[in-house]
Design a protein around this motif. Structure first.
Motif, PDB file in Angstrom:
ATOM      1  N   HIS A  62      35.207  -8.576  84.432  1.00  0.00           N
ATOM      2  CA  HIS A  62      36.423  -8.206  85.139  1.00  0.00           C
ATOM      3  C   HIS A  62      36.560  -6.686  85.220  1.00  0.00           C
ATOM      4  O   HIS A  62      35.856  -5.941  84.538  1.00  0.00           O
ATOM      5  N   PHE A  63      37.498  -6.245  86.049  1.00  0.00           N
ATOM      6  CA  PHE A  63      37.747  -4.821  86.230  1.00  0.00           C
ATOM      7  C   PHE A  63      39.191  -4.530  85.843  1.00  0.00           C
ATOM      8  O   PHE A  63      40.063  -4.320  86.690  1.00  0.00           O
ATOM      9  N   VAL A  64      39.430  -4.538  84.540  1.00  0.00           N
ATOM     10  CA  VAL A  64      40.755  -4.261  83.995  1.00  0.00           C
ATOM     11  C   VAL A  64      40.709  -2.878  83.347  1.00  0.00           C
ATOM     12  O   VAL A  64      39.890  -2.636  82.446  1.00  0.00           O
ATOM     13  N   PHE A  65      41.565  -1.978  83.806  1.00  0.00           N
ATOM     14  CA  PHE A  65      41.536  -0.612  83.274  1.00  0.00           C
ATOM     15  C   PHE A  65      41.801  -0.611  81.775  1.00  0.00           C
ATOM     16  O   PHE A  65      42.726  -1.268  81.285  1.00  0.00           O
ATOM     17  N   ARG A  66      40.997   0.167  81.051  1.00  0.00           N
ATOM     18  CA  ARG A  66      41.140   0.288  79.600  1.00  0.00           C
ATOM     19  C   ARG A  66      41.606   1.688  79.209  1.00  0.00           C
ATOM     20  O   ARG A  66      42.433   1.836  78.317  1.00  0.00           O
ATOM     21  N   THR A  78      45.694  18.133  79.195  1.00  0.00           N
ATOM     22  CA  THR A  78      44.797  16.995  79.292  1.00  0.00           C
ATOM     23  C   THR A  78      45.529  15.770  78.761  1.00  0.00           C
ATOM     24  O   THR A  78      46.049  15.775  77.654  1.00  0.00           O
ATOM     25  N   VAL A  79      45.552  14.733  79.577  1.00  0.00           N
ATOM     26  CA  VAL A  79      46.302  13.517  79.266  1.00  0.00           C
ATOM     27  C   VAL A  79      45.344  12.342  79.215  1.00  0.00           C
ATOM     28  O   VAL A  79      44.418  12.242  80.028  1.00  0.00           O
ATOM     29  N   ALA A  80      45.554  11.453  78.262  1.00  0.00           N
ATOM     30  CA  ALA A  80      44.736  10.244  78.157  1.00  0.00           C
ATOM     31  C   ALA A  80      45.639   9.048  77.900  1.00  0.00           C
ATOM     32  O   ALA A  80      46.631   9.151  77.170  1.00  0.00           O
ATOM     33  N   SER A  81      45.306   7.934  78.512  1.00  0.00           N
ATOM     34  CA  SER A  81      46.060   6.693  78.303  1.00  0.00           C
ATOM     35  C   SER A  81      45.105   5.596  77.862  1.00  0.00           C
ATOM     36  O   SER A  81      43.938   5.569  78.265  1.00  0.00           O
ATOM     37  N   ARG A  82      45.603   4.705  77.053  1.00  0.00           N
ATOM     38  CA  ARG A  82      44.825   3.533  76.619  1.00  0.00           C
ATOM     39  C   ARG A  82      45.655   2.286  76.885  1.00  0.00           C
ATOM     40  O   ARG A  82      46.820   2.205  76.488  1.00  0.00           O
ATOM     41  N   TYR A  83      45.033   1.321  77.548  1.00  0.00           N
ATOM     42  CA  TYR A  83      45.678   0.042  77.800  1.00  0.00           C
ATOM     43  C   TYR A  83      45.149  -0.963  76.788  1.00  0.00           C
ATOM     44  O   TYR A  83      43.930  -1.129  76.651  1.00  0.00           O
ATOM     45  N   LEU A  84      46.033  -1.605  76.073  1.00  0.00           N
ATOM     46  CA  LEU A  84      45.648  -2.532  75.022  1.00  0.00           C
ATOM     47  C   LEU A  84      45.512  -3.932  75.613  1.00  0.00           C
ATOM     48  O   LEU A  84      46.454  -4.453  76.213  1.00  0.00           O
ATOM     49  N   LEU A  85      44.332  -4.518  75.406  1.00  0.00           N
ATOM     50  CA  LEU A  85      43.996  -5.795  76.023  1.00  0.00           C
ATOM     51  C   LEU A  85      43.703  -6.836  74.958  1.00  0.00           C
ATOM     52  O   LEU A  85      42.963  -6.573  74.014  1.00  0.00           O
ATOM     53  N   ASP A 144      42.879  -9.399  85.343  1.00  0.00           N
ATOM     54  CA  ASP A 144      43.386  -8.329  86.198  1.00  0.00           C
ATOM     55  C   ASP A 144      44.428  -7.523  85.426  1.00  0.00           C
ATOM     56  O   ASP A 144      44.543  -7.658  84.202  1.00  0.00           O
ATOM     57  N   TYR A 145      45.200  -6.687  86.149  1.00  0.00           N
ATOM     58  CA  TYR A 145      46.131  -5.754  85.504  1.00  0.00           C
ATOM     59  C   TYR A 145      47.162  -6.459  84.621  1.00  0.00           C
ATOM     60  O   TYR A 145      47.724  -5.861  83.701  1.00  0.00           O
ATOM     61  N   ARG A 146      47.422  -7.734  84.870  1.00  0.00           N
ATOM     62  CA  ARG A 146      48.437  -8.460  84.101  1.00  0.00           C
ATOM     63  C   ARG A 146      47.996  -8.740  82.673  1.00  0.00           C
ATOM     64  O   ARG A 146      48.811  -9.149  81.842  1.00  0.00           O
ATOM     65  N   ASP A 147      46.723  -8.504  82.359  1.00  0.00           N
ATOM     66  CA  ASP A 147      46.235  -8.752  80.996  1.00  0.00           C
ATOM     67  C   ASP A 147      46.731  -7.720  79.993  1.00  0.00           C
ATOM     68  O   ASP A 147      46.736  -7.982  78.782  1.00  0.00           O
ATOM     69  N   CYS A 148      47.126  -6.549  80.449  1.00  0.00           N
ATOM     70  CA  CYS A 148      47.541  -5.485  79.542  1.00  0.00           C
ATOM     71  C   CYS A 148      48.806  -5.885  78.787  1.00  0.00           C
ATOM     72  O   CYS A 148      49.783  -6.340  79.397  1.00  0.00           O
ATOM     73  N   ILE A 149      48.793  -5.719  77.453  1.00  0.00           N
ATOM     74  CA  ILE A 149      49.977  -6.059  76.663  1.00  0.00           C
ATOM     75  C   ILE A 149      50.717  -4.811  76.164  1.00  0.00           C
ATOM     76  O   ILE A 149      51.837  -4.930  75.679  1.00  0.00           O
ATOM     77  N   ALA A 150      50.106  -3.646  76.291  1.00  0.00           N
ATOM     78  CA  ALA A 150      50.763  -2.404  75.874  1.00  0.00           C
ATOM     79  C   ALA A 150      49.940  -1.226  76.362  1.00  0.00           C
ATOM     80  O   ALA A 150      48.767  -1.379  76.732  1.00  0.00           O
ATOM     81  N   HIS A 151      50.570  -0.051  76.377  1.00  0.00           N
ATOM     82  CA  HIS A 151      49.800   1.166  76.643  1.00  0.00           C
ATOM     83  C   HIS A 151      50.336   2.320  75.809  1.00  0.00           C
ATOM     84  O   HIS A 151      51.490   2.334  75.379  1.00  0.00           O
ATOM     85  N   VAL A 152      49.441   3.281  75.585  1.00  0.00           N
ATOM     86  CA  VAL A 152      49.768   4.497  74.842  1.00  0.00           C
ATOM     87  C   VAL A 152      49.270   5.677  75.661  1.00  0.00           C
ATOM     88  O   VAL A 152      48.160   5.645  76.204  1.00  0.00           O
TER      89      VAL A 152
END
Length: 409
Positions: free
Chosen positions: A226-230, A322-329, A369-377
């Protein structure tokens, strides 16, 4: 005197609250039109009016806006694509009907049909992956044989990576074809699929307002197929020449697709033959506005709202971080027993935002897909190495437990 309002068609769990706030900051009242307003939790707390209406129907939207105009001064209309990119074309038609600033609906429709988009980009000489259109399993197999595995198989119309999958062999190709055509995927129109060459290389998102490149983000996906952003990093670690090259190709895309108003994002892969355009989206990219604001001081949402009401956007950059985000899957389906650590993560110096999308006891059903993300930082600092360290420290403080569902008997 009638109160000035700005109408939002549908919403978005990430950028929706940002739009509500930006609209209110301008002294306007936001009114959300939605088929199901209850799906947007933020509407309950953001002091925002919501009206239930069939947003799939241009006639229903026009009728509702006409009724609202009897009580309010409608300063502008905009909307969100959600799972229906063509909704934004309906927004453009609404703007045209009420003589308000907005996107060209014909350009949006051409862009949202990814097959038509591919044809127009190819005609303009824009570098894109090899592709074929397919409407049944036999055509999918034939197209994959011509292009060569692995291929990406996806709906010709859609967003958020819904229904998009990397097919590495004939088994995965057959499985995903069956999924798309077997009734599990929701089609907004007759089933049409794109079979595409898998362009391999680092992934980038170019953020544009009007005809100006505001910033480029480097992005990574979770595990295939899949192509889910991490994870995302902004600005992307690119040389000046690489940045300019992607920017020039992006502007070529806009000319080819006749896009010249409002926010847009273009996804690239940097392959062995250079930057290749994966997709042009006539909208803000999910999650990107916050990164751009923290990195450059440019609020894409606020500037978009200005355009919607006929004002000029200000894209002047005020700083560089510089900004970084992490999507928790999640790694499994089941029931979320608990999730905690949000407060501890948010307290880490340099953390800009921690957001949970789910609560304890919620069902977890991964859709790829994008709906898999349960949180982000999100973390920010003047230095990439420092930002990544801050991000990892915060992510390590968030934990959860998922109870697997009982096996079918």
């Amino acid at each position: 005197m009638s109160r000035k309002v700005l109408i939002l068609v549908e919403g978005h769990r990430g950028s929706g609250p940002l739009y509500i706030q930006s609209i209110q900051n301008l002294g306007l009242q936001p009114i959300t039109l939605s088929t199901d307003p209850a799906q947007y939790d933020y509407l309950k707390t953001e002091n925002s009016q919501a009206v239930r209406v069939d947003t799939d129907s241009l006639a229903a939207l026009t009728h509702e806006c006409t009724g609202l105009r009897a009580f309010y001064d409608i300063a502008g209309i905009t909307g969100f694509t959600a799972l229906d990119e063509l909704l934004y074309a309906r927004v453009g038609k609404l703007c045209r009907h009420f003589d308000l600033p907005g996107p060209n609906p014909e350009s949006i429709e051409r862009c949202c049909d990814k097959f038509v988009q591919r044809q127009l980009l190819a005609k303009a000489g824009v570098p894109i992956p090899a592709y074929r259109l397919a409407v049944n399993a036999a055509e999918v197999q034939s197209a994959a044989a011509e292009i060569g595995l692995p291929v990406v198989l996806k709906p010709a119309v859609g967003s958020g990576s819904s229904g998009v999958r990397l097919c590495r062999d004939v088994v995965e190709l057959a499985e995903h074809t069956t999924y798309l055509l077997g009734g599990k995927h929701i089609w907004r129109s007759s089933p049409r699929m794109l079979v595409e060459e898998f362009a391999q290389g680092p992934h980038y998102v170019v953020n544009i307002m009007g005809n100006e490149v505001v910033g480029i983000t480097a992005a990574e996906f979770g595990p295939p197929p899949h192509f889910v952003f991490r994870q995302s990093i902004c600005p992307a670690p690119l040389s000046d020449d690489e940045h300019e090259r992607m920017g020039n190709i992006s502007l070529s895309c806009l000319r080819a697709l006749d896009l010249d108003w409002g926010p847009m994002c273009i996804e690239f892969r940097w392959t062995k033959r250079g930057p290749v355009v994966i997709e042009v989206n006539p909208r803000l990219a999910g999650g990107q506005p916050k990164l751009i604001q923290l990195a450059y001081g440019v609020d894409l949402v606020a500037e978009h709202v200005k355009l919607v009401i006929g004002a000029d956007a200000n894209l002047r950059k005020t700083h560089l971080h510089t900004v970084a985000s992490r999507y928790l899957l999640p790694d499994r389906d089941g029931i979320l027993d608990w999730i905690d650590g949000e407060a501890s993560a948010a307290a880490v110096p340099g953390v800009a935002e921690v957001k949970l999308y789910v609560e304890s006891k919620a069902p977890i059903v991964r859709k790829g897909d994008y709906r898999d993300c349960i949180a982000h930082v999100i973390a920010a600092s003047p230095d990439l190495t420092r930002t990544e360290a801050i991000l990892q420290q915060a992510v390590d403080l968030i934990d959860w437990s998922i109870t697997s569902p009982p096996a079918n008997v």
